[in-house]
Scaffold this active site. Structure first.
Site, PDB file in Angstrom:
ATOM      1  N   GLU A 155      -2.193   0.839  -4.774  1.00 49.87           N
ATOM      2  CA  GLU A 155      -1.808  -0.195  -4.203  1.00 49.87           C
ATOM      3  C   GLU A 155      -1.002  -0.827  -5.651  1.00 49.87           C
ATOM      4  O   GLU A 155      -0.842  -1.280  -7.036  1.00 49.87           O
ATOM      5  CB  GLU A 155      -2.786  -1.215  -3.703  1.00 49.87           C
ATOM      6  CG  GLU A 155      -2.311  -2.570  -3.521  1.00 49.87           C
ATOM      7  CD  GLU A 155      -2.221  -1.754  -1.955  1.00 49.87           C
ATOM      8  OE1 GLU A 155      -2.682  -1.464  -1.475  1.00 49.87           O
ATOM      9  OE2 GLU A 155      -2.226  -3.459  -1.140  1.00 49.87           O
ATOM     10  N   CYS A 166       1.023  -1.045  -0.381  1.00 54.98           N
ATOM     11  CA  CYS A 166       0.249   0.095   0.423  1.00 54.98           C
ATOM     12  C   CYS A 166       0.943   0.703  -0.082  1.00 54.98           C
ATOM     13  O   CYS A 166       0.312   2.211   0.542  1.00 54.98           O
ATOM     14  CB  CYS A 166      -0.720  -0.298   1.168  1.00 54.98           C
ATOM     15  SG  CYS A 166       0.088  -0.111   3.029  1.00 54.98           S
TER      16      CYS A 166
END
Ligand SMILES: C[S@@+](CC[C@H](N)C(=O)[O-])C[C@H]1O[C@@H](n2cnc3c(N)ncnc32)[C@H](O)[C@@H]1O
Length: 589
Positions: free
Chosen positions: A581, A541
């Site tokens: 992401e 992330c």
């Protein structure tokens, strides 16, 4: 087609579950405390009255730079500033701000240094957009005429001409609020904005962009992250062309977790007026007249509906706000309310209300649990969505035919709609060449409650998961069992604990890495390289810490030079925001 019904059932209900007394999104303090001058003068008076011979000089305030992780948003901004300087053929000295003068300027008149710095500037051209979604521009330094300043402009897009108010000074940049878009960039399309709080709330940055533009910006974030944090790999041409960002099936109404919060001012014994309950304001709203009319003047914006939240999360927010309206006087401290979606697979033979766990209730409807019914045509199942507010309650999610249970307060991915595509992508990229007959193994580092282990378990002989949270590991074990999977073993501990007991052959083993934002540590990466698995899929992330780790792994570890980056691309877990992401696949050469 998804079929939505709203139904309710009776339930007793107390206060909303609140956790963590919070100061989230507090605006920064002004650089000069209002009473600075008074403090200095009082000291002078005291020393005079004691007939002190020494006349004490007021102590000069020193700027103390906070330590920032280079892969955090502020750390990344430093790389973006240097890149802009490079393009403009400037150096850091050309944009250095005289912080010391601002800190030690105790005059309060309009000609004070502080007022000169913190001023309005008209017709500023936004030059770039940074990884955190703010625009970047170059303006004249207001005090030293030969110098410039780099300014961050929230909601500024490259090509915009804007009026701004500079409100905070740092050594190499200043922060501003966007006052007016004088001429909009060709990227800007305000008709796409779906939330009245966009431009004030700190949650979304991209609502005025087409989805294609959002995906392109996220691809650029991945490219820049590897440029900034993996310069050796870039110089040696070891970074492949970054793939197109994979979009989310849901662009709005996707977030399965929201955490609205409120503040209670210090020293207030009993709240008389309801404080705003919602999300952090972006910048300093007091210069934006509109903001006061729409949602409060403090650091938190009062928000009754969030367009990126799922329908049941918004229903939960509505319930908890009604409860807060009645009960706010009971709170002595600020707090955060957890709103987490819970999914129950319905037995169509039984009444729905008998199958629901505890969840957010509507006080205006006899405290009935709110729920939304959803039909999953692909797996021929009926699901009921409820909203959990208790951090310790067990929550269920349903991903690609598997069910997952975890504590509501623990980590789980927040966009359910993209998870089937992500888990499939990971599964496909874990495949080993010529693996049709020989056994195959999977190691899932930072496995949480077992999402990737379980979704990838079918194609392999054995899975080993490792995770620091014992609570998550016990859920991972339970989830494997509940899904009828018996080839997974989970270990509690730091990721490197894996290497104490790993018993699967490296040449037949693929590894998943899905660490928290700060990334992996060097000890772990060094041991991973010594183990020398056949394939690695690194999900992150924070693409910046991922890029740093990938460069460290390839360049600074024993077997790093025997790997190549096979592919690299972003996934859009959070449409309308700047977040991306990133998935990087490493294979042996
Ligand atoms: C981004 S989450 C990923 C979880 C899981 N892969 C998923 O998708 O649900 C990162 C996980 O790493 C765990 N973690 C943090 N530091 C760790 C460490 N040093 N070793 C092992 N696990 C760690 C956290 O508890 C968290 O569950």
């Amino acid at each position: 087609m998804i079929n939505l019904h709203l139904l309710h059932r009776l339930s007793s209900r107390s206060l909303p579950r609140l956790y963590n007394s919070t100061k989230i999104f507090k605006m920064s303090e002004p650089l000069i405390p209002n009473d600075s001058v008074n403090i200095v003068n009082k000291r002078a008076i005291n020393s005079n009255s004691q007939n002190s011979i020494k006349s004490k000089k007021p102590k000069l305030k020193k700027y103390k730079a906070k330590k920032v992780d280079s892969t955090s948003p502020l750390g990344v901004l430093q790389f973006e500033i240097d890149e802009l300087l490079n393009e403009k053929k400037l150096n850091r000295g050309d944009i250095q701000n005289d912080i010391s003068s601002i800190l030690n300027d105790f005059t309060k008149d309009e000609n004070s240094i502080s007022n000169k710095y913190h001023r309005e500037v008209q017709n500023v051209e936004v030059l770039k957009i940074g990884a955190n979604g703010d625009g970047l521009a170059l303006i004249k330094n207001p005090v030293e005429s030969e110098k410039f300043q780099i300014v961050t402009v929230p909601f500024g897009l490259p090509g915009d001409i804007v009026d701004i108010k500079v409100f905070k000074t740092h050594p190499h940049y200043v922060e501003s609020d966007l006052l007016k878009v004088v001429k909009g960039s060709s990227m800007r399309d305000d008709s796409l904005i779906s939330c009245k709080y966009f431009g004030k709330c700190s949650g979304c940055q991209f609502q005025f962009l087409t989805y294609e533009q959002q995906l392109n910006l996220k691809k650029n974030t991945v490219i820049n992250a590897y440029k900034f944090f993996a310069p050796k790999l870039l110089a040696e041409n070891l970074i492949p062309t970054v793939g197109e960002t994979i979009g989310s099936p849901l662009k709005l109404g996707y977030r399965t977790k929201l955490t609205p919060h409120f503040d209670v001012p210090r020293k207030v014994k009993q709240l008389e007026e309801k404080p705003p309950l919602g999300f952090g304001q972006k910048g300093r709203p007091k210069w934006r007249s509109q903001t006061l009319a729409e949602g409060g003047s403090g650091s938190i914006l009062d928000i009754e509906e969030c367009v990126i939240g799922t329908s049941i999360i918004n229903e939960g927010m509505c319930n908890e706000r009604k409860r807060f309206d009645k009960e706010f006087t009971k709170y002595k401290k600020g707090a955060t309310i957890l709103l987490r979606e819970n999914t129950t697979i319905l037995d169509t033979e039984k009444p729905v209300y008998e199958q629901l766990d505890e969840g957010s209730t509507d006080i205006d409807k006899e405290d009935k649990i709110s729920y939304v019914e959803v039909e999953d045509k692909e797996h021929d199942k009926k699901l009921a969505k409820t909203c959990v507010t208790n951090t310790r309650q067990i929550v269920k999610e349903y991903v690609d035919g598997y069910t997952f249970e975890f504590s509501a307060g623990e980590f789980f991915q927040n966009n359910n709609s993209i998870l089937p595509a992500v888990t499939k992508y990971v599964r496909d990229n874990l495949q080993l060449p010529n693996s049709d007959t020989l056994p195959r193994y999977l190691v899932d580092c930072y496995c949480g409650s077992g999402l990737f282990s379980i979704c990838s378990s079918k194609g392999v002989d054995k899975v080993i998961g490792v995770e620091i949270s014992a609570d998550s590991v016990s859920f991972a074990e339970k989830n494997a069992k509940n899904n009828g999977i018996d080839n997974c073993r989970f270990i509690v501990g730091k990721a490197e604990k894996l290497f104490e007991s790993i018993d699967v052959p490296k040449d037949r083993t693929s590894v998943i890495l899905d660490p928290p934002r700060k990334g992996c540590d060097e000890l772990f990466l060094t041991q991973l390289s010594s183990y020398f698995p056949a394939k690695i899929v690194y999900i992150s992330c924070n693409v910046h810490s991922q890029a740093r780790d990938v460069e460290f792994f390839l360049k600074n570890t024993e077997n790093g030079s025997h790997y190549k980056i096979e592919s690299l691309r972003g996934f859009d877990f959070f449409p309308q925001t700047h977040h991306v992401e990133s998935v990087c696949v490493l294979s042996r050469i």
